[in-house]
Design a protein around this motif. Structure first.
Motif, PDB file in Angstrom:
ATOM      1  N   THR A  13       0.827  -1.208   0.000  1.00 42.11           N
ATOM      2  CA  THR A  13       0.000   0.000   0.000  1.00 42.11           C
ATOM      3  C   THR A  13       0.858   1.253   0.000  1.00 42.11           C
ATOM      4  OG1 THR A  13      -1.696  -1.217   1.222  1.00 42.11           O
ATOM      5  CG2 THR A  13      -1.908   1.166   1.172  1.00 42.11           C
ATOM      6  N   LEU A  14       1.941   1.238   0.744  1.00 41.57           N
ATOM      7  CA  LEU A  14       2.851   2.381   0.762  1.00 41.57           C
ATOM      8  C   LEU A  14       3.435   2.619  -0.623  1.00 41.57           C
ATOM      9  CD1 LEU A  14       4.406   4.587   2.321  1.00 41.57           C
ATOM     10  CD2 LEU A  14       6.188   2.857   2.710  1.00 41.57           C
ATOM     11  N   HIS A  15       3.893   1.565  -1.258  1.00 42.46           N
ATOM     12  CA  HIS A  15       4.489   1.725  -2.585  1.00 42.46           C
ATOM     13  C   HIS A  15       3.454   2.161  -3.617  1.00 42.46           C
ATOM     14  CE1 HIS A  15       8.688   0.620  -2.004  1.00 42.46           C
ATOM     15  NE2 HIS A  15       8.257  -0.239  -1.083  1.00 42.46           N
ATOM     16  N   GLU A  16       2.214   1.728  -3.476  1.00 39.92           N
ATOM     17  CA  GLU A  16       1.162   2.178  -4.387  1.00 39.92           C
ATOM     18  C   GLU A  16       0.915   3.674  -4.209  1.00 39.92           C
ATOM     19  OE1 GLU A  16      -1.391   2.143  -7.492  1.00 39.92           O
ATOM     20  OE2 GLU A  16      -0.070   0.504  -6.903  1.00 39.92           O
ATOM     21  N   LEU A  17       0.934   4.143  -2.966  1.00 39.51           N
ATOM     22  CA  LEU A  17       0.801   5.580  -2.712  1.00 39.51           C
ATOM     23  C   LEU A  17       1.944   6.349  -3.375  1.00 39.51           C
ATOM     24  CD1 LEU A  17      -0.619   7.928  -1.066  1.00 39.51           C
ATOM     25  CD2 LEU A  17       1.117   7.470   0.687  1.00 39.51           C
ATOM     26  N   PHE A  18       3.174   5.866  -3.195  1.00 41.98           N
ATOM     27  CA  PHE A  18       4.319   6.512  -3.841  1.00 41.98           C
ATOM     28  C   PHE A  18       4.133   6.534  -5.357  1.00 41.98           C
ATOM     29  CE2 PHE A  18       7.308   5.117  -0.166  1.00 41.98           C
ATOM     30  CZ  PHE A  18       7.058   6.290   0.529  1.00 41.98           C
ATOM     31  N   LYS A  19       3.742   5.425  -5.924  1.00 41.92           N
ATOM     32  CA  LYS A  19       3.566   5.323  -7.382  1.00 41.92           C
ATOM     33  C   LYS A  19       2.559   6.357  -7.874  1.00 41.92           C
ATOM     34  CE  LYS A  19       2.148   2.092 -10.993  1.00 41.92           C
ATOM     35  NZ  LYS A  19       1.747   0.702 -11.279  1.00 41.92           N
ATOM     36  N   PHE A  24       5.368   7.682 -10.529  1.00 39.01           N
ATOM     37  CA  PHE A  24       6.292   6.627 -10.945  1.00 39.01           C
ATOM     38  C   PHE A  24       5.773   5.934 -12.203  1.00 39.01           C
ATOM     39  CE2 PHE A  24       8.077   5.721  -6.396  1.00 39.01           C
ATOM     40  CZ  PHE A  24       8.651   6.977  -6.383  1.00 39.01           C
ATOM     41  N   GLU A  25       6.671   5.302 -12.917  1.00 40.12           N
ATOM     42  CA  GLU A  25       6.341   4.599 -14.142  1.00 40.12           C
ATOM     43  C   GLU A  25       5.338   3.470 -13.907  1.00 40.12           C
ATOM     44  OE1 GLU A  25       7.525   5.384 -17.212  1.00 40.12           O
ATOM     45  OE2 GLU A  25       8.671   7.051 -16.379  1.00 40.12           O
ATOM     46  N   PHE A  35      11.981   1.788  -5.833  1.00 35.60           N
ATOM     47  CA  PHE A  35      11.739   3.098  -5.224  1.00 35.60           C
ATOM     48  C   PHE A  35      12.986   3.969  -5.342  1.00 35.60           C
ATOM     49  CE2 PHE A  35      11.747   5.832  -1.366  1.00 35.60           C
ATOM     50  CZ  PHE A  35      10.633   6.606  -1.667  1.00 35.60           C
ATOM     51  N   TRP A  36      14.120   3.413  -4.980  1.00 35.08           N
ATOM     52  CA  TRP A  36      15.384   4.172  -5.068  1.00 35.08           C
ATOM     53  C   TRP A  36      15.648   4.620  -6.500  1.00 35.08           C
ATOM     54  CZ3 TRP A  36      18.544   6.755  -2.104  1.00 35.08           C
ATOM     55  CH2 TRP A  36      19.781   7.136  -2.603  1.00 35.08           C
ATOM     56  N   ASP A  37      15.547   3.706  -7.441  1.00 35.77           N
ATOM     57  CA  ASP A  37      15.784   4.064  -8.840  1.00 35.77           C
ATOM     58  C   ASP A  37      14.844   5.177  -9.291  1.00 35.77           C
ATOM     59  OD1 ASP A  37      17.739   2.109  -8.933  1.00 35.77           O
ATOM     60  OD2 ASP A  37      16.484   0.655 -10.001  1.00 35.77           O
ATOM     61  N   VAL A  43      11.944  10.028 -11.772  1.00 34.00           N
ATOM     62  CA  VAL A  43      10.964  11.109 -11.623  1.00 34.00           C
ATOM     63  C   VAL A  43      11.635  12.374 -11.116  1.00 34.00           C
ATOM     64  CG1 VAL A  43       9.041   9.527 -11.206  1.00 34.00           C
ATOM     65  CG2 VAL A  43      10.277  10.469  -9.262  1.00 34.00           C
ATOM     66  N   ASP A  44      10.987  13.490 -11.362  1.00 33.28           N
ATOM     67  CA  ASP A  44      11.471  14.773 -10.860  1.00 33.28           C
ATOM     68  C   ASP A  44      10.855  14.971  -9.481  1.00 33.28           C
ATOM     69  OD1 ASP A  44      12.647  17.255 -10.685  1.00 33.28           O
ATOM     70  OD2 ASP A  44      11.041  18.258 -11.798  1.00 33.28           O
ATOM     71  N   MET A  45      11.644  14.685  -8.470  1.00 36.15           N
ATOM     72  CA  MET A  45      11.165  14.776  -7.091  1.00 36.15           C
ATOM     73  C   MET A  45      11.072  16.235  -6.647  1.00 36.15           C
ATOM     74  SD  MET A  45      10.587  11.783  -5.643  1.00 36.15           S
ATOM     75  CE  MET A  45      10.926  11.912  -3.880  1.00 36.15           C
ATOM     76  N   PRO A  46      10.136  16.510  -5.733  1.00 33.13           N
ATOM     77  CA  PRO A  46      10.058  17.865  -5.182  1.00 33.13           C
ATOM     78  C   PRO A  46      11.291  18.162  -4.323  1.00 33.13           C
ATOM     79  CG  PRO A  46       8.633  16.373  -3.955  1.00 33.13           C
ATOM     80  CD  PRO A  46       9.168  15.598  -5.131  1.00 33.13           C
ATOM     81  N   PRO A  47      11.564  19.436  -4.077  1.00 35.83           N
ATOM     82  CA  PRO A  47      12.718  19.770  -3.237  1.00 35.83           C
ATOM     83  C   PRO A  47      12.656  19.102  -1.859  1.00 35.83           C
ATOM     84  CG  PRO A  47      11.881  21.739  -4.311  1.00 35.83           C
ATOM     85  CD  PRO A  47      10.903  20.633  -4.603  1.00 35.83           C
ATOM     86  N   VAL A  48      11.445  19.055  -1.289  1.00 33.05           N
ATOM     87  CA  VAL A  48      11.243  18.388  -0.002  1.00 33.05           C
ATOM     88  C   VAL A  48       9.974  17.550  -0.100  1.00 33.05           C
ATOM     89  CG1 VAL A  48      10.842  18.661   2.474  1.00 33.05           C
ATOM     90  CG2 VAL A  48      12.333  20.277   1.276  1.00 33.05           C
ATOM     91  N   LEU A  49      10.118  16.274   0.208  1.00 32.41           N
ATOM     92  CA  LEU A  49       8.967  15.381   0.314  1.00 32.41           C
ATOM     93  C   LEU A  49       8.786  15.084   1.798  1.00 32.41           C
ATOM     94  CD1 LEU A  49       6.768  13.498  -0.815  1.00 32.41           C
ATOM     95  CD2 LEU A  49       8.535  11.719  -0.983  1.00 32.41           C
ATOM     96  N   THR A  50       7.661  15.505   2.348  1.00 35.79           N
ATOM     97  CA  THR A  50       7.378  15.300   3.764  1.00 35.79           C
ATOM     98  C   THR A  50       6.383  14.155   3.907  1.00 35.79           C
ATOM     99  OG1 THR A  50       7.752  17.644   4.202  1.00 35.79           O
ATOM    100  CG2 THR A  50       6.559  16.396   5.882  1.00 35.79           C
ATOM    101  N   LEU A  51       6.733  13.181   4.723  1.00 35.46           N
ATOM    102  CA  LEU A  51       5.856  12.050   5.006  1.00 35.46           C
ATOM    103  C   LEU A  51       5.292  12.243   6.405  1.00 35.46           C
ATOM    104  CD1 LEU A  51       8.135   9.161   3.673  1.00 35.46           C
ATOM    105  CD2 LEU A  51       6.386  10.452   2.425  1.00 35.46           C
TER     106      LEU A  51
END
Length: 87
Positions: A13-19, A24-25, A35-37, A43-51
């Motif tokens: 479920t966590l990885h689906e949220l990330f996708k 994500f592709e 996830f690391w790749d 992907v173009d990540m935001p400057p800060v991703l807050t979880l």
């Protein structure tokens, strides 16, 4: 960008949220290597991703939470000044 992890109690479920939220592709699956790749090179990540509200996930999936924390540390080194924050 902020992702709310409320109600997330499994790795899948966590990885689906990330996708879904990080764009994500289509081939992305629930793997920390994927996830690391994705966050480093795809992907173009935001400057800060807050979880936020990650504690429930940590309680249900302590091993995966430990891996996520290591990924966050490695990401801070590899991709500075971009970062992922647990809040």
């Amino acid at each position: 960008m902020t992702l709310d992890l409320s109600g997330i109690t499994s790795k899948a479920t966590l990885h689906e949220l990330f996708k879904q939220q990080l764009g994500f592709e289509e081939w992305y699956g629930p793997s920390w290597d994927a996830f690391w790749d994705s966050i480093v090179a795809i992907v173009d990540m935001p400057p800060v991703l807050t979880l936020t509200n990650w504690q429930e996930f940590a309680q249900h999936c302590p091993r995966d939470m430990h891996i996520l924390q290591q990924v966050i540390q490695d990401y801070a080194v590899e991709m500075a000044p971009k970062r992922i924050v647990l809040a």
